[in-house]
Structure formats: C-alpha cells, structure tokens
Scaffold this active site. Sequence first.
Site, PDB file in Angstrom:
ATOM      1  N   LYS A 132      -8.196   7.917 -18.966  1.00 17.59           N
ATOM      2  CA  LYS A 132      -8.511   8.497 -20.267  1.00 17.59           C
ATOM      3  C   LYS A 132      -7.283   8.462 -21.192  1.00 17.59           C
ATOM      4  O   LYS A 132      -6.838   7.397 -21.547  1.00 17.59           O
ATOM      5  CB  LYS A 132      -9.069   9.917 -20.072  1.00 17.59           C
ATOM      6  CG  LYS A 132     -10.062  10.036 -18.896  1.00 17.59           C
ATOM      7  CD  LYS A 132     -11.361   9.293 -19.132  1.00 17.59           C
ATOM      8  CE  LYS A 132     -12.263   9.179 -17.898  1.00 17.59           C
ATOM      9  NZ  LYS A 132     -12.583  10.398 -17.190  1.00 17.59           N
ATOM     10  N   ASP A 139      -7.256  20.063 -13.128  1.00 23.06           N
ATOM     11  CA  ASP A 139      -7.620  18.773 -13.724  1.00 23.06           C
ATOM     12  C   ASP A 139      -7.262  18.872 -15.210  1.00 23.06           C
ATOM     13  O   ASP A 139      -7.924  19.568 -15.973  1.00 23.06           O
ATOM     14  CB  ASP A 139      -9.120  18.518 -13.513  1.00 23.06           C
ATOM     15  CG  ASP A 139      -9.578  17.176 -14.101  1.00 23.06           C
ATOM     16  OD1 ASP A 139      -8.881  16.630 -14.978  1.00 23.06           O
ATOM     17  OD2 ASP A 139     -10.656  16.699 -13.692  1.00 23.06           O
ATOM     18  N   ARG A 189       0.856  -1.200   0.000  1.00 24.82           N
ATOM     19  CA  ARG A 189       0.000   0.000   0.000  1.00 24.82           C
ATOM     20  C   ARG A 189       0.889   1.245   0.000  1.00 24.82           C
ATOM     21  O   ARG A 189       0.548   2.271  -0.572  1.00 24.82           O
ATOM     22  CB  ARG A 189      -0.958   0.001   1.206  1.00 24.82           C
ATOM     23  CG  ARG A 189      -1.762   1.282   1.307  1.00 24.82           C
ATOM     24  CD  ARG A 189      -3.074   1.180   2.079  1.00 24.82           C
ATOM     25  NE  ARG A 189      -3.058   0.261   3.187  1.00 24.82           N
ATOM     26  CZ  ARG A 189      -2.472   0.484   4.379  1.00 24.82           C
ATOM     27  NH1 ARG A 189      -1.868   1.620   4.609  1.00 24.82           N
ATOM     28  NH2 ARG A 189      -2.505  -0.437   5.323  1.00 24.82           N
ATOM     29  N   TYR A 237     -16.270  18.086 -14.493  1.00 23.68           N
ATOM     30  CA  TYR A 237     -16.665  16.688 -14.504  1.00 23.68           C
ATOM     31  C   TYR A 237     -17.698  16.409 -13.403  1.00 23.68           C
ATOM     32  O   TYR A 237     -17.503  16.808 -12.242  1.00 23.68           O
ATOM     33  CB  TYR A 237     -15.409  15.830 -14.305  1.00 23.68           C
ATOM     34  CG  TYR A 237     -15.690  14.366 -14.195  1.00 23.68           C
ATOM     35  CD1 TYR A 237     -16.193  13.662 -15.284  1.00 23.68           C
ATOM     36  CD2 TYR A 237     -15.478  13.671 -13.004  1.00 23.68           C
ATOM     37  CE1 TYR A 237     -16.469  12.309 -15.186  1.00 23.68           C
ATOM     38  CE2 TYR A 237     -15.745  12.325 -12.897  1.00 23.68           C
ATOM     39  CZ  TYR A 237     -16.244  11.652 -13.990  1.00 23.68           C
ATOM     40  OH  TYR A 237     -16.510  10.319 -13.878  1.00 23.68           O
TER      41      TYR A 237
HETATM   42  C1  LIG Z   1     -13.115  10.784 -15.941  1.00 29.96           C
HETATM   43  C2  LIG Z   1     -12.770  12.079 -15.370  1.00 29.96           C
HETATM   44  C3  LIG Z   1     -12.486  12.212 -14.004  1.00 29.96           C
HETATM   45  C4  LIG Z   1     -12.615  11.056 -13.034  1.00 29.96           C
HETATM   46  O1  LIG Z   1     -11.698  10.045 -13.269  1.00 29.96           O
HETATM   47  P1  LIG Z   1     -11.957   8.498 -12.966  1.00 29.96           P
HETATM   48  O2  LIG Z   1     -10.708   7.858 -13.433  1.00 29.96           O
HETATM   49  O3  LIG Z   1     -13.176   8.102 -13.738  1.00 29.96           O
HETATM   50  O4  LIG Z   1     -12.189   8.373 -11.502  1.00 29.96           O
HETATM   51  C5  LIG Z   1     -12.105  13.453 -13.532  1.00 29.96           C
HETATM   52  N1  LIG Z   1     -12.023  14.522 -14.367  1.00 29.96           N
HETATM   53  C6  LIG Z   1     -12.285  14.435 -15.671  1.00 29.96           C
HETATM   54  C7  LIG Z   1     -12.156  15.647 -16.531  1.00 29.96           C
HETATM   55  C8  LIG Z   1     -12.676  13.213 -16.222  1.00 29.96           C
HETATM   56  O5  LIG Z   1     -12.958  13.149 -17.531  1.00 29.96           O
END
Ligand SMILES: *Cc1c(COP(=O)(O)O)cnc(C)c1O
Length: 379
Positions: A195, A170, A46, A98
């Site tokens: 992504k 982000d 962990r 998001y």
């Molecule tokens: C998908 C996404 C998230 C969240 O990520 P996960 O891997 O699904 O937890 C946060 N911000 C944006 C812009 C996203 O597209």
Amino acid sequence: MKLATKYIHAGAEPDPSTGAIMTPIYQTSTYVQEAPGVNKGYEYARSQNPTRKALEDAYAQIENGRFGLAFGSGVAATDAVIKLLSPGDEVIAANDMYGGTYRLFTKIFAKYGIQFTYVDTTDVNNIRKAISEKTKLIWIETPTNPLMNITDIEAVAAVAREAKAWLCVDNTFASPYLQNPLDLGADIVMHSATKYLGGHSDLIQGCLVMNDENLREQLYFIQKSCGAVPGPMDCFLVLRGIKTLHIRMQRHCENGEKIAHFLRNHPKVGKVYWCGFEDHHNYAIAKKQMRGFGGMMSFVLKNDSVDEAKRVLSSTKIFSLAESLGGVESLINHPASMTHASIPREERIKNGLSDSLIRLSVGIEDVDDLVADLTAAIG
Ligand SMILES: *Cc1c(COP(=O)(O)O)cnc(C)c1O
C-alpha cells in the site's frame, strides 16, 4: 533527524563493491563461499539478500524500531506473527479489520488450535475484559479498514504489558508518516507494504518491525524457515517508494481532507467514515497518536441503496474500481463484495459494514478533478 531526511536516506548505504548510490537488485539465489562455512555473511537468498537487508534496515528506521523483516506479502507478515504462538494460546483481535487477516485467523490458524477472540477494540475496556491466562497476543488495526475506527495504541499497550502479551499493530492505513506504534508501546508493527510504502500499485509485500532482540530472532527464524520472503526486485521498488513517502502522504492527507468534507456536504451522501472529523467518536485519540488523517475513507449514500452504490462504483472515471489502496492513483472499492467478502455477511453487518458502503483510497491527483469525478458519479 526529520522525517523527510530519514525517508530519503533510510537503509541507503553506497554499494560496497562499486559505490552505487542506489542499492543494487541482487538477483541471486546463492553466494559463493571461500571455504566451507567461510562466507561474507550471505549463504542462501531465502535467509539473506543484500537488497532485502537494505530494505529491512529502512523499515526499522522509518518505524523507529531496531529491527525490520520483509515478507512476500502483508498477510505473510501476519502469518509469521501468529506462528510465534502454540496450540491453546489465545489472540484478542479487533472485530473490525482487514478481511484477509480475519480469513487467515479463522480459516487457517483456528484449526491449529489457536483461539481468536474478537472484540471492539475502540474501547480498551473490552480488551481488558477479554484477557485470560492464555492470552499471548493482542492484534489491532488503527485506523481500521474500512470503517476508520480508532483504537488507543498507548492504552492497549499498557493492558498488553500487564497481561504479558505482545501487542501487534497493523499500521498499514496510517503509514509510518502518520503514526509510529512502537513509540506508543507496541511490540510489533506490521505493514502491508503493498500500500503506502510501495506507493505505486506495482508490487505485493509486507513487513514487521520490532525492538526486542529475542522477538526479532524468533521472527527471523520463522521468516527463513517458512520462506515467505520477497524477491530483490520488489525490495528495490519499496526502497524507492519510501523515498517519497512524506511527499505522497502530505498530498494524500490534503486531498483526503477535501474529499471527506466534499462528501459530508453532498446532499445525496449519508454517513462519511473519516477519522479527521472532529465528531468522529475517537477523534481525540486519533489526534493524539496520528500526525494527520490520510486519504482513506468510506461513505454510504443517504438512501442506503445497494443498487445506487453499485452504480456510483461503476461510474467514476478517475477513481478506478479496484481492491488495494495507498497508491498514487485514486481507487474506489465495494468492501462487501471485494476486500471484505471473506467475512460472513452477518458478521460484517453486525460490525457496521453495510452492503452499500463505498470505500475510497484518495490518490495524489489534482483534487479538483477528483471532486468533479465524484460529483458526476454520485449525480
Ligand atoms: C492489504 C492489507 C493487508 C494485507 O496485505 P497484502 O500485502 O495484501 O498481503 C493487511 N492489512 C491491511 C490493513 C491491508 O490494507
């Protein structure tokens, strides 16, 4: 070092025990100690894992930061950032972001006494006006999901510095190939590695990258104390994904540009949301802080009919109807009922996210096939 070279070699050191060029998947929970407290820097998985370590180094390198931390998902990475705060602290966040981030803030952290103020961050003055003595963190997303709004990272970083608040960006939609927020003054970059970084729709993961050692220590403490860590197999897959990030992003950008113009010229299509159009309201900022405009976009049909939009969403053959984005394959999505359903309808509408909005994640297939697919579906 140029980006292509960096992405291929990021985090990669030959395995010390065998020389394996690819970092092995260290599928282990613990590490044998020579004597109590005498170990090779690894005690329990962990806290540390060599596959994760290689990936965390790669995250730092591709975002031009000093330290990377990997998490079990993008929202787990976001969760760790908010856990830097205490009850009474305030976060200024974008009003267009998001849905899962909004849900985490409003449904989980608000009840622990952390305050969230949502503003339109595309105008930095709105952030400046919202700052108070309690403001500890500014959270922005640029481009935003799904309306492709652009916020000036450098300008917000200056406001954050003055207020002695952290700025977290982000950077999921742009990917490090198109934008590097730390270079523009941000304190933390967050990604949903699910992504573009993973890039193949085969895992869930998130990351944080930062320069400040003290901030790294606090976030590492949260990572190991709260335990939202990714497994080594997923870390291996993201390491593999990063090696082709530049090639994939080049094609996402090329295909994205062609699809955006195709949609804009289509007689049945209304507004197209894509930050590469010269008449996008923050195009100048996008051009200043991004190296390209990517493959994400949204659009509405001219008649704004929700039924028509649903028909289009159900009739594409190559674009798959699914949540998520950033993979090699093209996806089509209905934010109002899918990715952004966790935002109350009136909030959504107020922020310009209509029930008829269609979001595309343009993949790296042959663009002629993608255009033909959309042509047939829109009718
Ligand atoms: C998908 C996404 C998230 C969240 O990520 P996960 O891997 O699904 O937890 C946060 N911000 C944006 C812009 C996203 O597209």
